[in-house]
Design a protein around this motif. Structure first.
Motif, short mmCIF file in Angstrom:
data_model
loop_
_atom_site.label_atom_id
_atom_site.label_comp_id
_atom_site.label_asym_id
_atom_site.label_seq_id
_atom_site.Cartn_x
_atom_site.Cartn_y
_atom_site.Cartn_z
N CYS A 25 0.83 -1.21 0.00
CA CYS A 25 0.00 0.00 0.00
C CYS A 25 0.86 1.26 0.00
O CYS A 25 0.51 2.26 -0.63
N SER A 26 1.99 1.23 0.70
CA SER A 26 2.89 2.39 0.71
C SER A 26 3.51 2.60 -0.66
O SER A 26 3.81 3.73 -1.04
N THR A 27 3.68 1.52 -1.41
CA THR A 27 4.22 1.62 -2.77
C THR A 27 3.19 2.20 -3.73
O THR A 27 3.50 3.08 -4.53
N ILE A 28 1.96 1.71 -3.65
CA ILE A 28 0.92 2.10 -4.61
C ILE A 28 0.30 3.45 -4.26
O ILE A 28 0.12 4.31 -5.13
N LEU A 29 -0.02 3.64 -2.97
CA LEU A 29 -0.76 4.83 -2.56
C LEU A 29 0.14 5.99 -2.14
O LEU A 29 -0.34 7.13 -2.03
N GLN A 30 1.42 5.69 -1.86
CA GLN A 30 2.40 6.71 -1.48
C GLN A 30 1.89 7.58 -0.31
O GLN A 30 1.77 7.09 0.79
N THR A 31 1.54 8.84 -0.56
CA THR A 31 1.18 9.76 0.52
C THR A 31 -0.32 9.82 0.81
O THR A 31 -0.76 10.67 1.59
N LYS A 32 -1.11 8.96 0.20
CA LYS A 32 -2.56 8.97 0.43
C LYS A 32 -2.87 8.64 1.89
O LYS A 32 -2.31 7.71 2.45
N LYS A 33 -3.77 9.42 2.50
CA LYS A 33 -4.11 9.21 3.90
C LYS A 33 -4.87 7.90 4.13
O LYS A 33 -4.85 7.36 5.24
N ILE A 34 -5.52 7.40 3.11
CA ILE A 34 -6.35 6.21 3.26
C ILE A 34 -5.52 4.93 3.25
O ILE A 34 -6.04 3.84 3.47
N LYS A 35 -4.22 5.04 3.03
CA LYS A 35 -3.41 3.84 2.85
C LYS A 35 -3.35 2.97 4.12
O LYS A 35 -3.16 1.77 4.03
N GLY A 36 -3.52 3.59 5.31
CA GLY A 36 -3.53 2.82 6.55
C GLY A 36 -4.70 1.85 6.58
O GLY A 36 -4.55 0.67 6.92
N PHE A 37 -5.88 2.36 6.22
CA PHE A 37 -7.07 1.51 6.20
C PHE A 37 -6.97 0.45 5.11
O PHE A 37 -7.32 -0.72 5.33
N ILE A 38 -6.48 0.83 3.95
CA ILE A 38 -6.33 -0.13 2.84
C ILE A 38 -5.32 -1.21 3.21
O ILE A 38 -5.50 -2.39 2.86
N SER A 39 -4.27 -0.84 3.93
CA SER A 39 -3.29 -1.82 4.38
C SER A 39 -3.93 -2.87 5.27
O SER A 39 -3.66 -4.07 5.14
N PHE A 40 -4.79 -2.42 6.17
CA PHE A 40 -5.49 -3.34 7.08
C PHE A 40 -6.40 -4.28 6.30
O PHE A 40 -6.41 -5.50 6.54
N VAL A 41 -7.16 -3.72 5.35
CA VAL A 41 -8.06 -4.55 4.54
C VAL A 41 -7.26 -5.56 3.73
O VAL A 41 -7.62 -6.74 3.64
N LEU A 42 -6.17 -5.12 3.14
CA LEU A 42 -5.34 -6.01 2.33
C LEU A 42 -4.75 -7.13 3.18
O LEU A 42 -4.68 -8.29 2.74
N PHE A 43 -4.33 -6.79 4.39
CA PHE A 43 -3.81 -7.82 5.30
C PHE A 43 -4.87 -8.86 5.62
O PHE A 43 -4.59 -10.07 5.62
N ILE A 44 -6.09 -8.41 5.90
CA ILE A 44 -7.18 -9.34 6.20
C ILE A 44 -7.44 -10.26 5.00
O ILE A 44 -7.63 -11.47 5.16
N VAL A 45 -7.42 -9.68 3.80
CA VAL A 45 -7.63 -10.49 2.59
C VAL A 45 -6.52 -11.54 2.45
O VAL A 45 -6.79 -12.72 2.20
N PHE A 46 -5.27 -11.11 2.62
CA PHE A 46 -4.14 -12.04 2.56
C PHE A 46 -4.32 -13.17 3.56
O PHE A 46 -4.13 -14.35 3.25
#
Length: 256
Positions: A177-198
């Motif tokens: 998420c840090s690679t794709i979203l860079q400075t986007k504020k929503i990346k923390g939430f997306i990281s959590f969702v992606l982890f759950i999916v993984f």
């Protein structure tokens, strides 16, 4: 890498101190209860110590993940990741500090439980009766107390492997998420969702893999471990792959 390890320990000393104070308070509660022969309170204290062990597991897991995310987010992370060492060593130092921190906490709690049970054994006569009762119940079900303990040890070993697999998987989700979203504020939430999916996908795959054998109730430690080799191998491969993936993204793709 040794300097990075020292840095990780220093930054985590305050949360670890709070954990130590809580455990010390519970232990003091047990000692006072046992020395004054208040059995009900002794049982409560031991239960709280076991609960504290579970809470410490969650603490180490969550803190390990949050510290990595904060390093990618804050300016302090720039100094950490721009140090003249490879990203493999940076992440390796984080994982090693988590391992050592967890090992220290487990050793302390296990040591206290051993001492507490020894003190309770010498204080309360009813413990002998409870031990015999538990052994008889297990024997009626075709189990032995020794066999149950050995299988529990096998479970703990698999649990530790799965624990570090979970952390590295979370690191990978944060790195992606840090690679794709860079400075986007929503990346923390997306990281959590992606982890759950993984994690859900991995859990489904692990549940579909058959055990190599079906160990009986009195199986030895090695027999219990042998049965779980496919699951252990899966967790280990995912752990290594996630570690390598996070290190590569950190070194070549993530903009700090």
């Amino acid at each position: 890498m040794l300097k990075m390890l020292k840095y990780e320990f220093r930054r985590g000393i305050f949360p670890l101190l709070i954990v130590g104070i809580v455990i010390a308070a519970i232990e003091l509660y047990f000692l006072i209860s046992t020395l004054t022969e208040h059995a009900d309170h002794s049982v409560i204290a031991v239960s709280l110590l076991i609960l504290a062990a579970f809470c410490c597991y969650l603490f180490v897991l969550i803190y390990g993940i949050i510290s990595y995310r904060q390093d990618l987010k804050n300016k302090s992370g720039y100094l950490v990741f721009m140090a003249p060492i490879s990203s493999y060593k940076v992440i390796g130092a984080k994982l090693l500090s988590i391992l050592l921190t967890g090992a220290i906490i487990v050793a302390v709690i296990f040591g206290l439980l051993t001492l507490d049970l020894s003190l309770a054994y010498s204080t309360y006569d009813s413990i002998d009766t409870f031990y015999d009762f538990l052994s008889n119940i297990l024997e009626m079900g075709g189990y032995s107390l020794g066999g149950v303990i050995l299988r529990l040890l096998a479970f703990i070993l698999v649990f530790l492997i799965q624990f570090f697999m979970t952390i590295t998987l979370a690191y990978l989700a944060v790195s992606v998420c840090s690679t794709i979203l860079q400075t986007k504020k929503i990346k923390g939430f997306i990281s959590f969702v992606l982890f759950i999916v993984f994690y859900v996908i991995l859990s489904v795959i692990a549940s579909k893999i058959p055990h190599l054998s079906n160990p009986g109730p009195n199986a030895t430690f090695m027999e219990a471990m042998y049965a779980m080799i496919p699951q252990i191998a899966l967790y280990f491969v995912v752990m290594v792959a996630s570690y390598i993936g996070s290190s590569v993204l950190l070194e070549k793709k993530i903009s700090l």
